[in-house]
Design an enzyme around this catalytic site. Structure first.
Site, short mmCIF file in Angstrom:
data_model
loop_
_atom_site.label_atom_id
_atom_site.label_comp_id
_atom_site.label_asym_id
_atom_site.label_seq_id
_atom_site.Cartn_x
_atom_site.Cartn_y
_atom_site.Cartn_z
N CYS A 139 42.91 62.27 30.07
CA CYS A 139 43.37 63.43 29.58
C CYS A 139 43.03 64.64 30.53
O CYS A 139 42.06 64.74 31.07
CB CYS A 139 43.13 63.78 28.42
SG CYS A 139 43.32 62.78 27.10
N ARG A 152 45.02 62.06 35.40
CA ARG A 152 43.96 61.63 34.14
C ARG A 152 44.77 61.04 33.21
O ARG A 152 43.92 60.71 32.08
CB ARG A 152 43.42 63.01 34.04
CG ARG A 152 42.73 63.98 35.21
CD ARG A 152 42.29 65.18 34.54
NE ARG A 152 41.07 64.87 33.68
CZ ARG A 152 39.87 64.54 34.11
NH1 ARG A 152 39.50 64.77 35.63
NH2 ARG A 152 39.05 64.50 33.18
N TRP A 178 46.11 60.79 27.89
CA TRP A 178 45.94 59.26 27.95
C TRP A 178 45.27 58.56 26.53
O TRP A 178 44.16 59.22 26.12
CB TRP A 178 44.73 58.87 29.10
CG TRP A 178 44.56 57.50 29.42
CD1 TRP A 178 45.26 56.56 30.18
CD2 TRP A 178 43.51 56.45 28.68
NE1 TRP A 178 44.52 55.44 30.11
CE2 TRP A 178 43.67 55.45 29.19
CE3 TRP A 178 42.55 56.90 27.74
CZ2 TRP A 178 42.75 54.28 28.86
CZ3 TRP A 178 41.56 55.63 27.37
CH2 TRP A 178 42.01 54.54 27.97
N ASN A 230 39.95 66.84 25.73
CA ASN A 230 39.78 65.58 26.62
C ASN A 230 38.23 64.73 26.07
O ASN A 230 37.29 65.63 26.32
CB ASN A 230 39.77 65.99 28.10
CG ASN A 230 39.28 64.90 28.99
OD1 ASN A 230 39.21 63.76 28.82
ND2 ASN A 230 38.38 65.24 30.16
N GLY A 231 38.84 63.74 25.76
CA GLY A 231 37.12 63.00 25.13
C GLY A 231 37.32 62.24 23.83
O GLY A 231 38.56 61.97 23.56
N GLU A 282 38.67 42.96 45.10
CA GLU A 282 39.31 44.37 45.20
C GLU A 282 40.66 44.07 45.47
O GLU A 282 41.59 44.78 45.02
CB GLU A 282 38.73 45.13 46.11
CG GLU A 282 39.25 46.31 46.65
CD GLU A 282 39.38 47.44 45.53
OE1 GLU A 282 38.82 47.35 44.35
OE2 GLU A 282 40.04 48.43 45.57
N LYS A 342 43.65 45.70 43.03
CA LYS A 342 44.75 46.62 43.72
C LYS A 342 46.29 45.95 43.20
O LYS A 342 47.19 46.63 42.71
CB LYS A 342 44.78 46.72 45.09
CG LYS A 342 43.80 47.71 45.92
CD LYS A 342 43.93 48.72 45.53
CE LYS A 342 43.06 49.27 44.08
NZ LYS A 342 41.84 49.94 44.32
N GLU A 377 46.75 45.96 39.11
CA GLU A 377 47.04 47.38 38.51
C GLU A 377 48.25 48.19 38.98
O GLU A 377 48.77 48.91 37.98
CB GLU A 377 45.49 48.05 38.88
CG GLU A 377 45.37 48.64 40.21
CD GLU A 377 44.32 49.66 40.37
OE1 GLU A 377 43.72 50.12 39.42
OE2 GLU A 377 43.66 49.51 41.63
N HIS A 437 35.88 24.61 41.58
CA HIS A 437 35.37 24.43 40.16
C HIS A 437 36.20 24.89 39.19
O HIS A 437 35.93 25.26 38.06
CB HIS A 437 34.06 25.32 40.17
CG HIS A 437 33.05 24.67 41.17
ND1 HIS A 437 32.30 23.59 40.98
CD2 HIS A 437 32.75 25.35 42.47
CE1 HIS A 437 31.57 23.31 42.04
NE2 HIS A 437 31.86 24.29 42.96
N LYS A 477 43.02 58.05 36.03
CA LYS A 477 42.31 58.01 37.18
C LYS A 477 40.64 58.30 36.88
O LYS A 477 39.65 57.60 37.61
CB LYS A 477 42.53 59.11 38.24
CG LYS A 477 41.93 59.41 39.54
CD LYS A 477 42.33 58.53 40.58
CE LYS A 477 41.82 58.45 41.94
NZ LYS A 477 41.67 57.18 42.39
C1 F6R Z 1 41.08 51.03 40.56
C2 F6R Z 1 40.24 52.06 40.29
C3 F6R Z 1 39.25 51.99 39.19
C4 F6R Z 1 38.13 52.81 39.27
C5 F6R Z 1 37.24 52.75 38.20
C6 F6R Z 1 35.75 53.59 38.64
O1 F6R Z 1 41.86 51.22 41.67
O2 F6R Z 1 40.39 53.21 40.82
O3 F6R Z 1 39.00 50.55 38.88
O4 F6R Z 1 37.39 52.50 40.50
O5 F6R Z 1 37.72 53.27 37.24
O6 F6R Z 1 36.03 54.96 38.75
P1 F6R Z 1 35.16 55.92 39.30
O7 F6R Z 1 35.07 55.07 40.87
O8 F6R Z 1 35.63 57.13 39.40
O9 F6R Z 1 33.84 55.77 38.60
#
Ligand code: F6R
Length: 615
Positions: A2, A27, A74, A100-101, A488, A492, A495, A511, A610
């Site tokens: 949010c 956000r 969100w 937000n929260g 990773e 990517k 997501e 395995h 984010k």
């Molecule tokens: C994936 C991504 C998330 C963040 C995770 C932690 O691309 O961005 O998996 O890495 O939410 O976020 P931070 O790094 O802000 O603690």
């Protein structure tokens, strides 16, 4: 999770708030809303969908109001729909609130309020809070800000809130506990927001509220900060905002994600600037130097983080154990907290977080601090909650990352961890002067090598993306330093393209995951020339025997793997500990181009946000 923003001043509030919401959309973007106070009348619009949908609903708004606030959501409590969207207005129609929260005890409070005759339209915890403020105002006969304070003292949870009262168009009350809140101070105008991006072009003066603080913002009185608990006055600390408009715009790219991938030569250089001093034969990192005894005598280093930052932590484990020979454990912050971890004052806990606001990481860090550990932060967002909680730290300096999928922040985290590992190795005396000098000289070449990888592989990766864009599943394999890069790469892809993808250590394939391999399964194998090369060649052979399609990341001029696989993407030949940064680049591009071909919104993938400020 949010985004909240608001304005009080002399300009038209609507365009400032809408523009601010667009910048905060990273956000959360499942609903949006705005409320303006014009001549002591609320003008409210809210909708499921994005800020652009909100704009469509505001075409008839016709307002010149100079005070208002907006929200991009969100969802936590209640599905994304018009009713659950913020702002929420109290039963008497006089108080509006954005949040937000999470209010954890909202149900108890709601039951109490219902017993007093309050009615609720939404399923949200926020509507409970706005009515609790009304209740406090009516029962305690107090002024508006005091009623807000009384209400917050009844609340358990996390919040950044902004509240307006209909009869007080010259005032916004804000408060924070565990969710960020910035106040921009202009000439006869004030801005509030979850981060400073909504007001970057208006002022460079910013106040960041601390946990447990609230502020009354009025045109006559300015910003008046108090403790939520006991109303004690807090001195205003105004900081200079070091953010430019350019940094938060797309700069000609179709998406922030693509811009951020392309920014990596610069962002990695920025991360190393002033720290990696090759001519002087040193790595300058004050946070490490000042506390080097803590690191060198640590019984163990525990790295805590989430998501992509957790993958960086895994690479950090390889780096610090391999180079500096200090034991490292890497933990998901959310798991660490709830399993009664063994931490002592001889441990060093490193939190890695792009946003510096991730609720699980923050809470895990608080736990580690309580247990006496020395806590160190690797954050991108300056002055974020995690950065402020830690005893010391190193910022990644990657610049604002706006695409929800982390790219440049990840490689900057890897660069910081690499510098830390090499520096600790030197101080500990476990690598020779010569090896130290070779490694730092090589690290200095990495930004240019990243530039080469982008230049040399982007078209090839686009073509590979066309071949596999309709696939439903992907497997990513890597060994050693490149196992976290496989994780990773898979993250990517899933997501942003919504393709199911899994990362595995290459040898683990036999395995279980090998059962999935057939001619329809693309498998990305990170197979550079390292000590594990022959082993990974065997893994590729095992895949080929089952007709899987291998896309391999190989060292330039490799012929052996190239002849065994469907596609080979070359990266420069570097020391093993530096491969993760280079190998990440084609995987980011692959995820991006596949997602584009599938028509996905790469910057704002569904269900994600984010900054994850809820646990
Ligand atoms: C994936 C991504 C998330 C963040 C995770 C932690 O691309 O961005 O998996 O890495 O939410 O976020 P931070 O790094 O802000 O603690």
């Amino acid at each position: 999770m949010c985004g909240i923003t608001g304005y009080i001043g002399y300009k038209e509030a609507y365009p400032i708030i809408i523009n601010g919401l667009k910048r905060l959309e990273y956000r959360g973007y499942d609903s949006a809303g705005i409320i303006l106070n014009e001549n002591e009348n609320f003008k409210l619009r809210k909708t499921k969908g994005k800020v652009s949908d909100l704009e469509d609903k505001c075409t008839d708004l016709n307002t010149k109001a100079t005070v208002g606030m907006g929200h991009t959501r969100w969802a936590t409590h209640g599905v994304p729909n018009d009713i659950n969207s913020h702002p929420h207005v109290s039963n008497n129609g006089k108080i509006a609130l954005i949040h937000n929260g999470i209010i954890e005890n909202y149900n108890t409070l709601k039951i109490m309020l219902i017993s007093k005759g309050y009615v609720f339209k939404s399923e949200t915890d926020t509507e409970v809070l706005v009515n609790l403020i009304q209740y406090m105002q009516e029962t305690q006969q107090e002024d508006f800000a005091t009623a807000v304070r009384y209400a917050l003292n009844e609340v358990v949870g996390a919040y950044a809130i902004a509240v307006m009262e209909i009869d007080r168009p010259q005032e916004i009350v804000v408060a924070r506990l565990s969710s960020p809140l910035a106040i921009g101070i202009g000439e006869n105008e004030y801005f509030i927001a979850s981060d400073a991006s909504p007001f970057v072009e208006f002022t460079k003066e910013v106040v960041y509220l601390e946990d447990g603080e609230m502020a009354t913002i009025t045109l006559e009185g300015g910003v008046d900060v108090h403790k939520i608990k006991d109303n004690a006055k807090v001195n205003l600390i105004i900081q200079e905002l070091k953010l430019s408009l350019e940094e938060i715009e797309k700069g000609g790219y179709d998406h922030f994600m693509l811009k951020e991938i392309h920014e990596q030569p610069k962002s990695i250089m920025d991360t190393m600037r002033g720290r990696l001093l090759v001519n002087e034969g040193t790595i300058q990192m004050a946070g490490i130097l000042d506390y080097q005894d803590k690191f060198l005598n640590a019984e163990k280093i525990i790295i805590i983080s989430c998501g992509t930052s957790w993958h960086a932590g895994l690479v950090g484990e390889y780096l610090i154990e391999d180079l500096a020979r200090i034991p490292v454990e890497v933990e998901y912050a959310s798991e660490f907290r709830y399993r009664n971890p063994i931490i002592t004052d001889k441990d060093v806990v490193i939190a890695i977080s792009q946003s510096g606001e991730t609720a699980d990481t923050l809470a895990a860090l608080k736990l580690a601090k309580e247990k006496g550990a020395f806590i160190y932060g690797i954050c991108n967002v300056v002055d974020s909650s995690i950065a402020r909680l830690t005893d010391a730290g190193s910022y990644t300096h990657a610049g604002p990352e706006i695409g929800v999928a982390s790219t440049k922040a990840f490689t900057a985290q890897l660069a910081v961890l690499t510098m830390i590992a090499i520096k600790l190795a030197k101080h500990k005396g476990v690598i020779s002067e010569e090896k130290f000098n070779t490694l730092i000289a090589e690290l200095e070449t990495i930004p240019n090598k990243v530039r080469d990888v982008i230049k040399n592989t982007e078209e090839q990766v686009k073509a590979i993306a066309r071949l596999y864009a309709k696939t439903s599943n992907f497997l990513y394999l890597g060994r050693g330093y490149n196992y976290p890069i496989a994780l990773e790469g898979a993250l990517k892809l899933k997501e942003i393209s919504y393709i199911h993808a899994e990362g595995y250590p290459a040898a683990e394939m036999k395995h279980g995951p090998i059962a999935l391999i057939d001619e329809n399964m693309p498998i990305v194998v990170i197979a550079p020339k390292t000590d594990h090369y022959d082993k990974i060649v065997s893994n590729i052979q095992e895949i080929n025997s089952r007709k899987g399609n291998v896309i391999a990341i190989v060292t330039e001029n490799d012929t052996q793997v190239r002849n065994m696989v469907s596609q080979a993407i070359e990266i420069p030949d570097v020391s093993e500990c530096l491969i993760p940064i280079l190998a990440s680049i084609p995987l980011q591009l692959l995820a991006y181009y596949i997602a584009i071909l599938r028509g996905a919104n790469v910057d704002q993938p569904r269900n994600l946000a984010k900054s994850v400020t809820v646990e």
